[in-house]
Motif scaffolding. Structure first.
Motif, PDB file in Angstrom:
ATOM      1  N   ALA A 124       2.310   1.662  13.759  1.00  0.00           N
ATOM      2  CA  ALA A 124       2.276   1.042  12.437  1.00  0.00           C
ATOM      3  C   ALA A 124       3.489   1.538  11.668  1.00  0.00           C
ATOM      4  O   ALA A 124       3.794   2.731  11.673  1.00  0.00           O
ATOM      5  N   VAL A 125       4.182   0.611  11.023  1.00  0.00           N
ATOM      6  CA  VAL A 125       5.373   0.940  10.244  1.00  0.00           C
ATOM      7  C   VAL A 125       5.143   0.505   8.799  1.00  0.00           C
ATOM      8  O   VAL A 125       4.675  -0.604   8.541  1.00  0.00           O
ATOM      9  N   LEU A 126       5.454   1.387   7.873  1.00  0.00           N
ATOM     10  CA  LEU A 126       5.279   1.122   6.451  1.00  0.00           C
ATOM     11  C   LEU A 126       6.626   1.296   5.768  1.00  0.00           C
ATOM     12  O   LEU A 126       7.306   2.298   5.994  1.00  0.00           O
ATOM     13  N   TRP A 127       7.025   0.296   4.948  1.00  0.00           N
ATOM     14  CA  TRP A 127       8.262   0.477   4.201  1.00  0.00           C
ATOM     15  C   TRP A 127       8.150  -0.109   2.809  1.00  0.00           C
ATOM     16  O   TRP A 127       7.275  -0.902   2.511  1.00  0.00           O
ATOM     17  N   ARG A 128       9.075   0.315   1.959  1.00  0.00           N
ATOM     18  CA  ARG A 128       9.155  -0.181   0.585  1.00  0.00           C
ATOM     19  C   ARG A 128      10.030  -1.423   0.569  1.00  0.00           C
ATOM     20  O   ARG A 128      11.141  -1.413   1.087  1.00  0.00           O
ATOM     21  N   THR A 129       9.541  -2.505  -0.047  1.00  0.00           N
ATOM     22  CA  THR A 129      10.353  -3.717  -0.082  1.00  0.00           C
ATOM     23  C   THR A 129      11.548  -3.573  -1.019  1.00  0.00           C
ATOM     24  O   THR A 129      12.528  -4.291  -0.880  1.00  0.00           O
ATOM     25  N   ASP A 145      -6.016   6.893  10.819  1.00  0.00           N
ATOM     26  CA  ASP A 145      -6.560   8.024  10.059  1.00  0.00           C
ATOM     27  C   ASP A 145      -5.891   8.105   8.686  1.00  0.00           C
ATOM     28  O   ASP A 145      -4.677   8.294   8.592  1.00  0.00           O
ATOM     29  N   PRO A 146      -6.659   7.967   7.597  1.00  0.00           N
ATOM     30  CA  PRO A 146      -6.055   8.043   6.264  1.00  0.00           C
ATOM     31  C   PRO A 146      -5.322   9.353   6.004  1.00  0.00           C
ATOM     32  O   PRO A 146      -4.285   9.358   5.336  1.00  0.00           O
ATOM     33  N   VAL A 147      -5.864  10.452   6.515  1.00  0.00           N
ATOM     34  CA  VAL A 147      -5.225  11.758   6.272  1.00  0.00           C
ATOM     35  C   VAL A 147      -3.816  11.791   6.848  1.00  0.00           C
ATOM     36  O   VAL A 147      -2.901  12.381   6.267  1.00  0.00           O
ATOM     37  N   ALA A 148      -3.622  11.116   7.991  1.00  0.00           N
ATOM     38  CA  ALA A 148      -2.305  11.122   8.633  1.00  0.00           C
ATOM     39  C   ALA A 148      -1.252  10.415   7.787  1.00  0.00           C
ATOM     40  O   ALA A 148      -0.055  10.684   7.941  1.00  0.00           O
ATOM     41  N   TRP A 149      -1.670   9.529   6.867  1.00  0.00           N
ATOM     42  CA  TRP A 149      -0.706   8.779   6.063  1.00  0.00           C
ATOM     43  C   TRP A 149      -0.318   9.499   4.770  1.00  0.00           C
ATOM     44  O   TRP A 149       0.646   9.090   4.108  1.00  0.00           O
ATOM     45  N   LEU A 179      -4.645   5.333  -1.662  1.00  0.00           N
ATOM     46  CA  LEU A 179      -3.606   4.485  -1.091  1.00  0.00           C
ATOM     47  C   LEU A 179      -3.538   4.683   0.424  1.00  0.00           C
ATOM     48  O   LEU A 179      -3.391   3.722   1.193  1.00  0.00           O
ATOM     49  N   ALA A 180      -3.662   5.940   0.852  1.00  0.00           N
ATOM     50  CA  ALA A 180      -3.653   6.225   2.294  1.00  0.00           C
ATOM     51  C   ALA A 180      -4.833   5.553   2.989  1.00  0.00           C
ATOM     52  O   ALA A 180      -4.710   5.049   4.116  1.00  0.00           O
ATOM     53  N   ALA A 181      -5.965   5.527   2.303  1.00  0.00           N
ATOM     54  CA  ALA A 181      -7.141   4.869   2.887  1.00  0.00           C
ATOM     55  C   ALA A 181      -6.912   3.374   3.035  1.00  0.00           C
ATOM     56  O   ALA A 181      -7.325   2.767   4.024  1.00  0.00           O
TER      57      ALA A 181
END
Length: 391
Positions: A124-129, A145-149, A179-181
């Motif tokens: 999974a990749v997360l970025w800011r637009t 896992d929410p904690v991992a984020w 937000l992580a969740a």
């Protein structure tokens, strides 16, 4: 997420040669958009293209934008839609609209995190637009896992007011854990797309884009007939990870099943039980029993119908189906589970050859996964033409 074949290799080759390129990603779609959100395309200097975003509607304009992005070193965001004023205006003639984010990749520093996006490895990749060069990537299943984020999110939002360096809250007090969740929930659901909403926008937090690449869905076929071989070939064509399983080794050979990713000479119900216990099946998995032998079919179907699979089908005549349903009921299969069995298998397309059989089965699988209880010709329907199969 659909990066497209060969994108990771092309990007690596261009970077190794010191050749900058731009990554164009479909970040939002409405109506009849021909490609799913998360689809990517690469454009190198000179207008060399790998992949596509719309099947030809907007690619020329995206290439022009990508060349500007490479030259300027700044990302651009474009929206394309159908134009009622002139057919010559750039847009989607299918009637939908899409948003494309084009970002520069000029060196390995700007490529950080792209490997997880373009590679086939589950991630999974997360970025800011607003700053797509700032990315965070986590492999699956850790990304569930929410904690991992929390730490990656803190780093992504570190420049925003109120976040601090690795703090526990976002701007205006949104807890980072919430937000992580949300991110982890999106990953678990395989939901590629923009992560915003009123709650985030009201706080001034930047808009985020989540791209999820899960392993290919599983297709497990029991049987050694030509129909089984054709079904495996059709399934592989549609992007499934294909397995043929049967306890009879005589006809279960690589030569008879060249499209199978793996061949398992064992009782299918035992194989399926082991795969389920190992966590290698999920809500996208498909099981088709084509053996015509109750000793093989019945235990496999009885087990399959208790698992959270996308589709369970069995080949046979209407008489065979009635007898099978009786036997399964005697084994203790509940009426609710029996209702999940697609038998006789496939849609009535009027075909008869093994290849036509395979087409009818996989057409039904696509319809079931896409929520189409009674598929119809497109000319008799209304609304968007292109459905979305849940990830």
């Amino acid at each position: 997420m659909s990066a497209g074949p060969g994108l990771a290799a092309a990007g690596e080759e261009w970077l190794a040669a010191g050749r900058p390129f731009a990554l164009a990603t479909l970040i939002a779609a409405e109506g009849s958009a021909p490609r799913p959100v998360g689809t990517s395309m690469l454009v190198a200097e000179g207008g060399i293209v790998r992949g596509s975003l719309s099947g030809g509607c907007v690619e020329a304009d995206v290439v022009g934008t990508a060349l500007e992005v490479i030259a300027e070193g700044r990302p651009h965001r474009r929206r394309y839609g159908y134009s009622d004023h002139t057919a010559w205006e750039v847009g989607l003639m299918c009637g939908g609209s899409i948003e494309v984010l084009v970002q520069p990749v000029r060196d390995r520093a700007e490529a950080a995190g792209l490997a997880a996006l373009l590679d086939e490895a589950p991630a999974a990749v997360l970025w800011r637009t607003d700053a797509p060069g700032r990315r965070a990537a986590l492999p699956l299943p850790a990304a569930d896992d929410p904690v991992a984020w929390r730490a990656p999110l803190a780093a992504l939002l570190a420049e925003e007011p109120g976040t601090g360096s690795g703090g526990a809250s976002g701007a205006d007090g949104i807890p980072l854990r919430r937000l992580a969740a949300r991110v982890a929930e999106g990953v678990a659901a395989g939901r590629t797309g923009l992560l915003g909403g009123d709650e985030l926008c009201a706080t001034g937090l930047p808009e985020l884009f989540l791209s999820v690449h899960r392993p290919a869905p599983r297709l497990v076929v029991a049987g050694t007939t030509d129909h089984a071989a054709a079904l495996v070939e059709q399934g592989r064509l549609l992007g499934y990870d294909t397995t043929v399983c049967d306890p009879r080794a005589t006809f279960l050979t690589p030569e008879r099943f060249p499209a199978a990713h793996r061949i398992e000479v064992q009782w299918p119900h035992r194989y399926l039980a082991a795969e389920h216990a190992a966590g290698r099946l999920d809500h996208r998995s498909v099981v088709c029993s084509l053996g015509h032998d109750p000793k093989i079919d019945d235990p496999l179907l009885a087990l399959s119908l208790t698992l959270p699979l996308a589709y369970v089908g069995a080949m046979g005549s209407r008489r065979t189906h009635a007898e099978r349903m009786r036997r399964l009921a005697e084994r203790g299969t509940t009426p609710a589970d029996l209702d999940r069995l697609h038998s006789p298998i496939g849609l009535d397309l009027g075909g008869s050859t093994p290849a036509e059989f395979a087409l009818s089965v996989m057409a039904e699988v696509v319809a079931v996964r896409g929520g189409r209880a009674a598929p119809q010709p497109l000319r008799s329907t209304t609304g968007p033409l292109h459905g979305r199969i849940p990830a």
